[in-house]
Scaffold this motif. Structure first.
Motif, PDB file in Angstrom:
ATOM      1  N   TYR B 200       6.765  -0.672  -5.424  1.00 34.86           N
ATOM      2  CA  TYR B 200       7.807  -1.327  -4.640  1.00 34.86           C
ATOM      3  C   TYR B 200       7.712  -0.836  -3.192  1.00 34.86           C
ATOM      4  CZ  TYR B 200      12.313  -2.956  -3.016  1.00 34.86           C
ATOM      5  OH  TYR B 200      13.300  -3.581  -2.299  1.00 34.86           O
ATOM      6  N   GLY B 201       7.633  -1.747  -2.257  1.00 35.62           N
ATOM      7  CA  GLY B 201       7.525  -1.366  -0.848  1.00 35.62           C
ATOM      8  C   GLY B 201       6.108  -1.475  -0.304  1.00 35.62           C
ATOM      9  N   LEU B 215      13.856  -5.074  -6.917  1.00 34.60           N
ATOM     10  CA  LEU B 215      12.770  -5.099  -7.901  1.00 34.60           C
ATOM     11  C   LEU B 215      11.597  -5.981  -7.476  1.00 34.60           C
ATOM     12  CD1 LEU B 215      15.199  -5.643 -10.885  1.00 34.60           C
ATOM     13  CD2 LEU B 215      13.769  -3.619 -10.665  1.00 34.60           C
ATOM     14  N   ASP B 216      11.869  -7.054  -6.722  1.00 33.60           N
ATOM     15  CA  ASP B 216      10.829  -8.035  -6.382  1.00 33.60           C
ATOM     16  C   ASP B 216       9.656  -7.375  -5.653  1.00 33.60           C
ATOM     17  OD1 ASP B 216      12.613  -9.969  -7.258  1.00 33.60           O
ATOM     18  OD2 ASP B 216      13.189 -10.640  -5.263  1.00 33.60           O
ATOM     19  N   GLN B 217       8.457  -7.700  -6.056  1.00 31.93           N
ATOM     20  CA  GLN B 217       7.283  -7.187  -5.372  1.00 31.93           C
ATOM     21  C   GLN B 217       6.122  -8.170  -5.552  1.00 31.93           C
ATOM     22  OE1 GLN B 217       5.116  -4.699  -2.914  1.00 31.93           O
ATOM     23  NE2 GLN B 217       7.285  -4.843  -3.208  1.00 31.93           N
ATOM     24  N   ALA B 218       5.440  -8.456  -4.453  1.00 27.02           N
ATOM     25  CA  ALA B 218       4.292  -9.361  -4.499  1.00 27.02           C
ATOM     26  C   ALA B 218       3.052  -8.599  -4.948  1.00 27.02           C
ATOM     27  CB  ALA B 218       4.046  -9.964  -3.123  1.00 27.02           C
ATOM     28  N   GLY B 219       2.105  -9.319  -5.535  1.00 27.68           N
ATOM     29  CA  GLY B 219       0.848  -8.695  -5.911  1.00 27.68           C
ATOM     30  C   GLY B 219      -0.208  -9.746  -6.197  1.00 27.68           C
ATOM     31  N   ALA B 229      -8.262  -5.576  -6.047  1.00 23.43           N
ATOM     32  CA  ALA B 229      -8.290  -4.523  -5.026  1.00 23.43           C
ATOM     33  C   ALA B 229      -8.545  -5.124  -3.643  1.00 23.43           C
ATOM     34  CB  ALA B 229      -9.359  -3.480  -5.367  1.00 23.43           C
ATOM     35  N   ILE B 230      -9.453  -6.093  -3.580  1.00 27.99           N
ATOM     36  CA  ILE B 230      -9.763  -6.747  -2.299  1.00 27.99           C
ATOM     37  C   ILE B 230      -8.520  -7.479  -1.786  1.00 27.99           C
ATOM     38  CG2 ILE B 230     -11.111  -8.606  -1.219  1.00 27.99           C
ATOM     39  CD1 ILE B 230     -13.380  -7.925  -3.248  1.00 27.99           C
ATOM     40  N   MET B 231      -7.883  -8.254  -2.678  1.00 30.07           N
ATOM     41  CA  MET B 231      -6.707  -9.030  -2.248  1.00 30.07           C
ATOM     42  C   MET B 231      -5.551  -8.118  -1.834  1.00 30.07           C
ATOM     43  SD  MET B 231      -6.402 -12.344  -4.779  1.00 30.07           S
ATOM     44  CE  MET B 231      -4.875 -12.905  -4.005  1.00 30.07           C
ATOM     45  N   LEU B 232      -5.304  -7.075  -2.629  1.00 30.91           N
ATOM     46  CA  LEU B 232      -4.164  -6.204  -2.306  1.00 30.91           C
ATOM     47  C   LEU B 232      -4.368  -5.515  -0.953  1.00 30.91           C
ATOM     48  CD1 LEU B 232      -1.410  -5.120  -3.128  1.00 30.91           C
ATOM     49  CD2 LEU B 232      -2.564  -3.234  -4.304  1.00 30.91           C
ATOM     50  N   GLY B 233      -5.623  -5.189  -0.654  1.00 22.57           N
ATOM     51  CA  GLY B 233      -5.910  -4.560   0.635  1.00 22.57           C
ATOM     52  C   GLY B 233      -5.458  -5.419   1.802  1.00 22.57           C
ATOM     53  N   THR B 234      -5.527  -6.729   1.604  1.00 22.71           N
ATOM     54  CA  THR B 234      -5.067  -7.652   2.653  1.00 22.71           C
ATOM     55  C   THR B 234      -3.563  -7.881   2.592  1.00 22.71           C
ATOM     56  OG1 THR B 234      -7.186  -8.791   2.793  1.00 22.71           O
ATOM     57  CG2 THR B 234      -5.261 -10.051   3.451  1.00 22.71           C
ATOM     58  N   MET B 235      -3.007  -7.962   1.378  1.00 26.32           N
ATOM     59  CA  MET B 235      -1.588  -8.316   1.220  1.00 26.32           C
ATOM     60  C   MET B 235      -0.645  -7.174   1.607  1.00 26.32           C
ATOM     61  SD  MET B 235      -2.052 -10.192  -2.506  1.00 26.32           S
ATOM     62  CE  MET B 235      -0.326 -10.505  -2.851  1.00 26.32           C
ATOM     63  N   ALA B 236      -1.103  -5.934   1.435  1.00 28.13           N
ATOM     64  CA  ALA B 236      -0.224  -4.772   1.592  1.00 28.13           C
ATOM     65  C   ALA B 236      -0.036  -4.407   3.062  1.00 28.13           C
ATOM     66  CB  ALA B 236      -0.824  -3.589   0.831  1.00 28.13           C
ATOM     67  N   GLY B 237       0.949  -3.554   3.282  1.00 36.78           N
ATOM     68  CA  GLY B 237       1.141  -3.010   4.628  1.00 36.78           C
ATOM     69  C   GLY B 237       2.569  -3.121   5.112  1.00 36.78           C
ATOM     70  N   HIS B 238       2.929  -2.196   5.983  1.00 35.17           N
ATOM     71  CA  HIS B 238       4.295  -2.141   6.498  1.00 35.17           C
ATOM     72  C   HIS B 238       4.623  -3.373   7.344  1.00 35.17           C
ATOM     73  CE1 HIS B 238       7.353  -0.613   9.523  1.00 35.17           C
ATOM     74  NE2 HIS B 238       7.979  -0.613   8.368  1.00 35.17           N
ATOM     75  N   ASP B 239       5.858  -3.820   7.207  1.00 28.15           N
ATOM     76  CA  ASP B 239       6.320  -4.984   7.960  1.00 28.15           C
ATOM     77  C   ASP B 239       7.716  -4.678   8.496  1.00 28.15           C
ATOM     78  OD1 ASP B 239       7.063  -7.446   8.921  1.00 28.15           O
ATOM     79  OD2 ASP B 239       7.144  -8.431   6.974  1.00 28.15           O
ATOM     80  N   PRO B 240       7.874  -4.605   9.798  1.00 29.94           N
ATOM     81  CA  PRO B 240       9.206  -4.302  10.353  1.00 29.94           C
ATOM     82  C   PRO B 240      10.263  -5.316   9.913  1.00 29.94           C
ATOM     83  CG  PRO B 240       7.530  -4.378  12.088  1.00 29.94           C
ATOM     84  CD  PRO B 240       6.860  -4.827  10.829  1.00 29.94           C
ATOM     85  N   LYS B 241       9.839  -6.496   9.470  1.00 35.59           N
ATOM     86  CA  LYS B 241      10.806  -7.514   9.072  1.00 35.59           C
ATOM     87  C   LYS B 241      11.351  -7.282   7.658  1.00 35.59           C
ATOM     88  CE  LYS B 241       8.123 -10.961  10.456  1.00 35.59           C
ATOM     89  NZ  LYS B 241       7.609 -12.265  10.896  1.00 35.59           N
ATOM     90  N   ASP B 242      10.778  -6.332   6.905  1.00 33.38           N
ATOM     91  CA  ASP B 242      11.317  -5.953   5.593  1.00 33.38           C
ATOM     92  C   ASP B 242      11.608  -4.459   5.642  1.00 33.38           C
ATOM     93  OD1 ASP B 242      11.867  -5.201   3.006  1.00 33.38           O
ATOM     94  OD2 ASP B 242       9.941  -5.845   2.169  1.00 33.38           O
ATOM     95  N   THR B 244      12.614  -2.478   3.526  1.00 30.39           N
ATOM     96  CA  THR B 244      12.202  -1.695   2.357  1.00 30.39           C
ATOM     97  C   THR B 244      10.682  -1.630   2.233  1.00 30.39           C
ATOM     98  OG1 THR B 244      12.309  -3.605   0.887  1.00 30.39           O
ATOM     99  CG2 THR B 244      14.289  -2.259   1.065  1.00 30.39           C
ATOM    100  N   SER B 245       9.962  -2.215   3.170  1.00 36.43           N
ATOM    101  CA  SER B 245       8.504  -2.083   3.078  1.00 36.43           C
ATOM    102  C   SER B 245       8.122  -0.706   3.628  1.00 36.43           C
ATOM    103  CB  SER B 245       7.804  -3.221   3.826  1.00 36.43           C
ATOM    104  OG  SER B 245       7.599  -2.930   5.181  1.00 36.43           O
ATOM    105  N   ALA B 246       7.181  -0.075   2.956  1.00 36.09           N
ATOM    106  CA  ALA B 246       6.899   1.340   3.224  1.00 36.09           C
ATOM    107  C   ALA B 246       6.023   1.513   4.463  1.00 36.09           C
ATOM    108  CB  ALA B 246       6.213   1.962   2.018  1.00 36.09           C
ATOM    109  N   PRO B 247       6.452   2.374   5.387  1.00 36.55           N
ATOM    110  CA  PRO B 247       5.628   2.627   6.576  1.00 36.55           C
ATOM    111  C   PRO B 247       4.481   3.567   6.247  1.00 36.55           C
ATOM    112  CG  PRO B 247       7.703   3.844   6.733  1.00 36.55           C
ATOM    113  CD  PRO B 247       7.721   3.117   5.417  1.00 36.55           C
TER     114      PRO B 247
END
Lengths: 95, 490
Positions: B200-201, B215-219, B229-242, B244-247
């Motif tokens: 989460y985050g 609870l919601d989390q994209a993957g 692993a390739i896709m998650l590397g692109t999808m993940a990352g901190h977003d100031p607009k969320d 609860t997204s982890a810095p």
């Protein structure tokens, strides 16, 4: 906890969902079944346990108090089912 | 050329880099396959023209030497992600006609990495379901068929059922999913593909239609561990607009696939072996344990004592959050509107017409458990038990590096099964919900077939933000499982 028809009607009112009278019995049964299922939590000892509202161990971040977006009236209204002159429109609320 | 749809993302990426084919050719192959498999109802909206434009632009970028991490890879997007200029439905009548003027952070990142988007994938309405039967746009058919009952239509699982069916049927190389209580992992297991709900985050929730925000989390959902692993590397990352997204920095997940798990300790939770667990699930789990042992890892029996309370906890927390989140559907700002005599009358009529029965049920339960007089008995109690469930995992991860369990208690079931009682349907998620409540990463991968030739999945659970260990162990299991079976007609 078993819910009766009156309780279901009150919940539907709170949730702003119209429910026909003939559906109330069925819904009361279904919702009561769900409540009965979740009530098994009562047997867990939670004395001294703090409620967990989020798994993210984060302090909500602050940012500068400045406008970062806005002035997009057309984009905001583009999906409105009914809009007029830059406003959302609703049924008449004042007689 | 149809064989292009059988490549993995990693293979297509490497072949396109060598100039073996273009993004346009790869996209056309997928568009043809999608047309041939429309009977699955995996896509709510196909965006062929957009995909062709994106593919053309991708080929030009590659020629200019500016290829991104997913350059030219055709993906499907779960129709819970807002996509700029493309209808977004959440599989609900109430969002009828909604075309977002913005792009969700996660789908935007995929586009920025060069991906081609084929369309919007079907799901359970507002991601509430385990069968993809609650979609306003019709149910999705699992491309797999039971060898003992070939005429039987099977569910693809849910809520990311369209995503799982599309990836399995080779009408998308990968897809986005979202997971609130198992909505990536259970359909991945039912359709014989791989999917991971990250910590989460890890991924931004911005622009994803909200169900239960804590609870919601994209993957990603794809056909191999490496592709995820390739896709998650692109999808993940901190977003100031969320908020609860982890810095936190995003590791190179693909680099974690070293194949070396010697010395790792793998937890086997005894509470995941309830009375009545089927022999075939038990057997595939034992097989998974054996593979890990052969690779030099050590299985350790662990206890997660509050496991049995995860389902009732979830069915208080998730509906409570949903009832708040779905209050925004008021017939006023977007989507469906049913006229009424007063404002309240319009709200009630719109919401009655717009929500399906499962969504209505969950909104009503959520409204009740949050209402004055019941908040402490239900909602607050559930939040306390949630902490105990999370602490079970914290304790366990003092002894072990990763946990192995079955993903679901059965293989894909028939469309006419499990429909009588909502609680029976919810039991599908008994092995995935605890991970969601604790916010941990969970990956499902196909481990074998049951006696009827249907895929069975195993789940790996990791420490918070340790998707790398999960991927590493999953890579070893995938190599051992050699799951090369294909669904019907592929």
């Amino acid at each position: 906890m078993s819910l009766d028809k009156a309780a279901v009607r009150a919940i539907a009112e709170l949730a702003r969902i119209e429910v026909a009278d003939e559906e109330l019995d069925h819904l009361a049964g279904e919702l009561s079944g769900i409540l009965h299922f979740v009530e098994q939590l009562a047997e867990v000892d939670t004395n001294g346990v703090a409620p967990m509202s989020s798994v993210a161990d984060l302090t909500l971040p602050m940012r500068k108090d400045e406008v970062t977006d806005g002035g997009q009236v057309a984009a905001v209204l583009a999906n409105a089912p009914a809009a007029d002159d830059g406003f959302f429109t609703v049924p008449k609320v004042v007689e | 050329m149809t064989e292009l749809t059988k490549l993995t993302i990693a293979q297509a990426r490497d072949e396109m880099a060598k100039g073996a084919f273009t993004a346009t050719e790869l996209t056309e192959a997928h568009l043809r396959a999608m047309e041939a498999k429309r009977d699955l109802n995996a896509y709510i909206t196909e965006t062929a023209d957009l995909a062709r434009e994106q593919a053309k632009a991708s080929d030009l970028r590659r020629q200019a030497g500016k290829a991104g991490a997913l350059e030219g890879i055709p993906l499907g997007i779960k129709d819970l992600f807002c996509t700029k200029g493309v209808q977004t439905t959440a599989a609900s009548h109430i969002l009828q006609g909604f075309t977002p003027p913005y792009e969700s952070t996660v789908s935007g990142k995929l586009l920025d990495a060069g991906a081609v988007t084929l369309g919007k994938l079907n799901l359970d309405e507002f991601a509430m379901g385990s069968s993809n039967m609650t979609s306003y746009y019709g149910k999705v058919t699992n491309p797999w068929k039971s060898t003992s009952e070939p005429a039987k239509q099977l569910v693809p699982g849910g809520s990311s059922g369209g995503s799982a069916a599309a990836v399995a049927a080779r009408i998308a190389m990968g897809a986005t999913g979202t997971d609130t209580g198992g909505s990536i992992r259970q359909p991945a297991a039912f359709c014989g593909i791989t999917g991971i709900k990250p910590t989460y985050g890890r991924c931004s929730r911005w622009g994803i239609v909200a169900f239960a925000s804590s609870l919601d989390q994209a993957g990603p959902m794809a056909r191999t561990v490496r592709d995820c692993a390739i896709m998650l590397g692109t999808m993940a990352g901190h977003d100031p607009k969320d908020s609860t997204s982890a810095p936190m920095p995003v590791p190179d997940f693909e680099a974690a696939l070293t194949g070396d798990i010697r010395g790792l300790k793998v937890g086997i939770p005894r509470e995941y072996r309830p009375d009545g667990l089927s022999d075939e699930i038990q057997a595939v789990w034992e097989q998974g344990i054996a593979w890990l042992k052969e690779a030099g890892a050590t299985p350790v029996e662990i206890s997660l004592p509050h496991t049995k309370y995860a389902l009732p906890t979830y069915y208080i927390v998730a509906p409570a959050e949903a009832s708040s989140n779905l209050a925004r559907y008021d017939g006023l700002r977007f989507g469906l509107r049913v006229e009424g005599k007063t404002l309240d009358d319009m709200y009630k009529k719109t919401r009655a017409a717009g929500f399906g029965s499962e969504v209505r049920r969950r909104i009503m339960i959520g409204t009740y458990v949050l209402s004055a007089g019941y908040y402490d008995a239900y909602y607050s109690k559930a939040q306390k038990v949630r902490r105990l469930i999370a602490e079970d995992f914290t304790q366990a991860f003092r002894q072990v590096d990763v946990i192995l369990t079955p993903t679901a208690p059965s293989a894909a079931f028939g469309m006419d099964e499990n429909t009588d009682d909502p609680v029976t349907m919810w039991l599908n998620d008994i092995f995935t919900i605890p991970t969601s409540l604790a916010g941990l990463p969970g990956l499902s991968l196909p481990a074998g077939l049951n006696a009827s030739g249907l895929p069975l999945g195993l789940q790996l659970i990791g420490r918070p933000f340790d998707e790398e260990t999960v991927f590493k162990v999953a890579g070893v299991m995938e190599a051992a499982a050699q799951f090369t079976h294909l669904p019907e007609g592929v």
